[in-house]
Design a protein around this motif. Structure first.
Motif, short mmCIF file in Angstrom:
data_model
loop_
_atom_site.label_atom_id
_atom_site.label_comp_id
_atom_site.label_asym_id
_atom_site.label_seq_id
_atom_site.Cartn_x
_atom_site.Cartn_y
_atom_site.Cartn_z
N ALA A 11 -45.68 15.49 8.34
CA ALA A 11 -44.97 16.42 7.46
C ALA A 11 -43.67 16.88 8.09
CB ALA A 11 -45.86 17.61 7.15
N HIS A 12 -42.60 16.86 7.31
CA HIS A 12 -41.30 17.32 7.79
C HIS A 12 -41.16 18.81 7.48
CE1 HIS A 12 -40.01 13.24 8.70
NE2 HIS A 12 -40.46 12.87 7.53
N VAL A 13 -41.94 19.60 8.20
CA VAL A 13 -41.96 21.04 7.96
C VAL A 13 -41.97 21.78 9.29
CG1 VAL A 13 -43.22 20.77 5.78
CG2 VAL A 13 -44.50 21.20 7.89
N VAL A 14 -41.58 23.04 9.21
CA VAL A 14 -41.71 23.97 10.34
C VAL A 14 -42.63 25.09 9.88
CG1 VAL A 14 -40.52 25.60 11.84
CG2 VAL A 14 -39.42 23.43 11.24
N HIS A 15 -43.62 25.41 10.71
CA HIS A 15 -44.57 26.47 10.41
C HIS A 15 -44.12 27.75 11.12
CE1 HIS A 15 -47.37 23.41 8.88
NE2 HIS A 15 -47.08 22.72 9.97
N LEU A 16 -44.05 28.85 10.39
CA LEU A 16 -43.66 30.14 10.95
C LEU A 16 -44.85 31.08 10.88
CD1 LEU A 16 -40.20 30.49 9.17
CD2 LEU A 16 -40.64 29.66 11.48
N LEU A 17 -45.30 31.54 12.04
CA LEU A 17 -46.48 32.38 12.15
C LEU A 17 -46.08 33.79 12.56
CD1 LEU A 17 -48.78 29.88 14.09
CD2 LEU A 17 -48.66 30.24 11.62
N ALA A 18 -46.41 34.76 11.72
CA ALA A 18 -46.13 36.16 12.02
C ALA A 18 -47.40 36.80 12.55
CB ALA A 18 -45.66 36.89 10.77
N THR A 19 -47.34 37.33 13.74
CA THR A 19 -48.52 37.93 14.37
C THR A 19 -48.21 39.35 14.81
OG1 THR A 19 -47.88 36.99 16.52
CG2 THR A 19 -49.44 35.73 15.17
N ALA A 20 -49.30 40.14 14.94
CA ALA A 20 -49.19 41.52 15.40
C ALA A 20 -50.42 41.83 16.22
CB ALA A 20 -49.07 42.47 14.21
N PRO A 21 -50.33 42.78 17.16
CA PRO A 21 -51.52 43.17 17.93
C PRO A 21 -52.61 43.67 17.01
CG PRO A 21 -49.53 44.08 18.91
CD PRO A 21 -49.14 43.54 17.57
N GLU A 22 -53.85 43.43 17.39
CA GLU A 22 -54.97 43.94 16.60
C GLU A 22 -54.89 45.47 16.52
OE1 GLU A 22 -57.02 42.28 14.96
OE2 GLU A 22 -57.18 40.28 15.82
N VAL A 23 -55.46 46.04 15.46
CA VAL A 23 -55.45 47.49 15.27
C VAL A 23 -56.07 48.18 16.48
CG1 VAL A 23 -56.30 49.39 13.85
CG2 VAL A 23 -55.58 47.24 12.77
N GLY A 24 -55.40 49.20 16.97
CA GLY A 24 -55.93 49.97 18.09
C GLY A 24 -55.40 49.51 19.43
N GLU A 25 -54.63 48.43 19.48
CA GLU A 25 -54.11 47.92 20.75
C GLU A 25 -52.73 48.50 21.01
OE1 GLU A 25 -54.30 43.75 20.23
OE2 GLU A 25 -56.43 43.62 20.51
N VAL B 86 -38.18 20.71 5.78
CA VAL B 86 -36.87 20.33 6.30
C VAL B 86 -36.65 18.82 6.19
CG1 VAL B 86 -36.66 22.30 7.84
CG2 VAL B 86 -37.84 20.25 8.64
N GLY B 87 -37.25 18.21 5.20
CA GLY B 87 -37.09 16.77 4.99
C GLY B 87 -35.78 16.47 4.30
N SER B 88 -35.82 15.48 3.41
CA SER B 88 -34.61 15.06 2.72
C SER B 88 -34.17 16.11 1.72
CB SER B 88 -34.85 13.73 2.01
OG SER B 88 -35.90 13.86 1.05
N GLY B 89 -32.91 16.03 1.30
CA GLY B 89 -32.37 16.95 0.32
C GLY B 89 -31.33 17.87 0.93
N LYS C 172 -28.79 20.94 9.57
CA LYS C 172 -27.55 20.57 8.89
C LYS C 172 -27.03 21.70 8.00
CE LYS C 172 -28.76 15.65 8.87
NZ LYS C 172 -28.99 14.44 8.05
N GLY C 173 -27.29 22.94 8.41
CA GLY C 173 -26.76 24.07 7.68
C GLY C 173 -27.27 24.21 6.26
N ARG C 174 -28.48 23.78 6.00
CA ARG C 174 -29.00 23.84 4.64
C ARG C 174 -29.23 25.28 4.18
NH1 ARG C 174 -33.54 19.06 5.00
NH2 ARG C 174 -32.10 17.36 5.37
N GLU C 175 -29.08 25.47 2.88
CA GLU C 175 -29.40 26.76 2.29
C GLU C 175 -30.89 26.81 1.99
OE1 GLU C 175 -26.93 27.28 -1.09
OE2 GLU C 175 -25.11 27.57 0.08
N LEU C 176 -31.42 28.01 1.96
CA LEU C 176 -32.85 28.20 1.79
C LEU C 176 -33.19 28.48 0.33
CD1 LEU C 176 -35.59 28.53 3.30
CD2 LEU C 176 -35.10 30.99 3.35
N ARG C 177 -34.28 27.88 -0.12
CA ARG C 177 -34.88 28.16 -1.42
C ARG C 177 -36.33 28.57 -1.17
NH1 ARG C 177 -30.35 27.79 -2.07
NH2 ARG C 177 -29.13 26.54 -3.55
N VAL C 178 -36.78 29.64 -1.81
CA VAL C 178 -38.11 30.18 -1.56
C VAL C 178 -38.88 30.28 -2.86
CG1 VAL C 178 -39.46 32.06 -0.58
CG2 VAL C 178 -37.24 31.50 0.40
#
Length: 338
Positions: free
Chosen positions: A55-69, A90-93, A127-133
């Motif tokens: 897969a031509h993708v990048v995975h973004l993982l948002a993490t935070a300390p567990e509650v109470g830490e 981030v494949g073709s296009g 390549k300076g691509r614009e983002l679509r969400v």
């Protein structure tokens, strides 16, 4: 790595594929969000790409300390929970497409903004691509996040739904002369189908780019059933197909729901009425299978298709929207207010 937000959230970028445990955590996160929102936050393709090494993708993982830490970390590593996820294709296009999800318990804390910022950075590096969400269900929270980021709607995808009990009681449309229909045969029909699908959806930004690996991944899914994948041929030449899918209870309500997944006709066979006949066969197949409701997806800009589906009894039941930095456009192409 994106700097932690005020909510002590950090976003890390990972290349494909994710480790099985991390992929499972993303699926749990998506399931929690779907249960809360009533609509899955990630579409089928991003879920299939979680563990796909090609897969031509990048995975973004948002993490935070567990509650109470709240105390500084000691000699033992501090465990962090996954509070958000985004996937950037981030494949073709000329653009980079993304989907993201924030756990319901961690919304309005800056997680969505951190993921969106990281997705923009990722897109800009390619390549300076614009983002679509994509935002599934067009939820108010997604609208608010997009507005705060200066993004507007640039595309809409309708979900349309049919109560099969209300389907007009008319005979299925006849197939063109000498056209026969048979079931898809795994291991035999992949390349012929993919070739016709690519021609039928040459200008479609997603469907027309389905690869052999994408097709094989769907064949490995629990829902795949060759009996619901019908090929129309004339003299041994594939002209078109209808592919149906059955969603389990919970995905689209409290009961199983059928889907007209893909209807594709080779451009050389356009004008024969084959698309309508194949759609009828797909609906009949789902009716025989005991389904009571059927959905399909179509572009909001495809007014001809929408009129056709409405004549068959379908009505809009949901909408997915794509946000981007471009000037927003109406389905007809005219400028509109966001």
């Amino acid at each position: 790595m994106v700097e932690p937000t005020k909510a002590r959230v950090a976003v890390a970028a990972h290349p494909a594929p994710l480790e099985p445990g991390t992929a499972a955590a993303v699926r749990r996160l998506a399931a929690d969000a779907a249960a809360h929102d009533g609509v899955p936050p990630l579409s089928e393709q991003p879920l299939l790409w979680l563990e796909d090494p090609e897969a031509h993708v990048v995975h973004l993982l948002a993490t935070a300390p567990e509650v109470g830490e709240d105390e500084p970390a000691g000699p033992e590593p501090v465990e962090h929970e996954l509070v958000g996820y985004a996937q950037v294709e981030v494949g073709s296009g000329s653009t980079a497409r993304a989907e993201l999800v924030v756990h319901p318990a961690h919304r309005r804390t800056g997680v969505g903004t951190a993921l969106l910022d990281a997705a923009r950075v990722t897109a800009g590096k390619v390549k300076g691509r614009e983002l679509r969400v994509w935002a599934h269900g067009d939820l108010p929270e997604a609208r608010a996040l997009a507005q705060s980021a200066g993004m507007a709607v640039v595309r809409e995808l309708w979900q349309m739904r049919l109560d099969l009990a209300q389907r007009p009681q008319v005979p299925d449309r006849a197939l063109p002369p000498r056209v026969t229909v048979r079931e898809f045969v795994p291991g035999q029909d992949e390349e012929a189908w993919r070739r016709v699908n690519s021609r039928a959806f040459a200008h479609h930004p997603e469907q027309g780019r389905m690869t052999s690996a994408d097709l094989r991944a769907r064949e490995a899914e629990p829902w795949f059933d060759p009996a619901g994948f019908l090929l129309a041929e004339r003299d041994g030449m594939l002209l078109g197909s209808v592919w149906t899918k059955v969603h389990p209870e919970g995905e689209h309500g409290d009961e199983r729901v059928g889907e007209i997944y893909v209807v594709g006709v080779d451009p050389d066979a356009q004008g024969l009425g084959l698309g309508g006949a194949l759609t009828d066969l797909g609906l009949t197949s789902l009716t025989v299978a005991g389904l009571r409701s059927v959905i399909l997806y179509t572009e909001a800009s495809n007014e001809v298709a929408i009129r056709t589906y409405r004549r068959a009894g379908f009505e809009r039941s949901g909408v997915d929207v794509m946000f981007g930095d471009d000037t927003p456009r109406s389905p007809s192409g005219a400028t509109m207010a966001p």
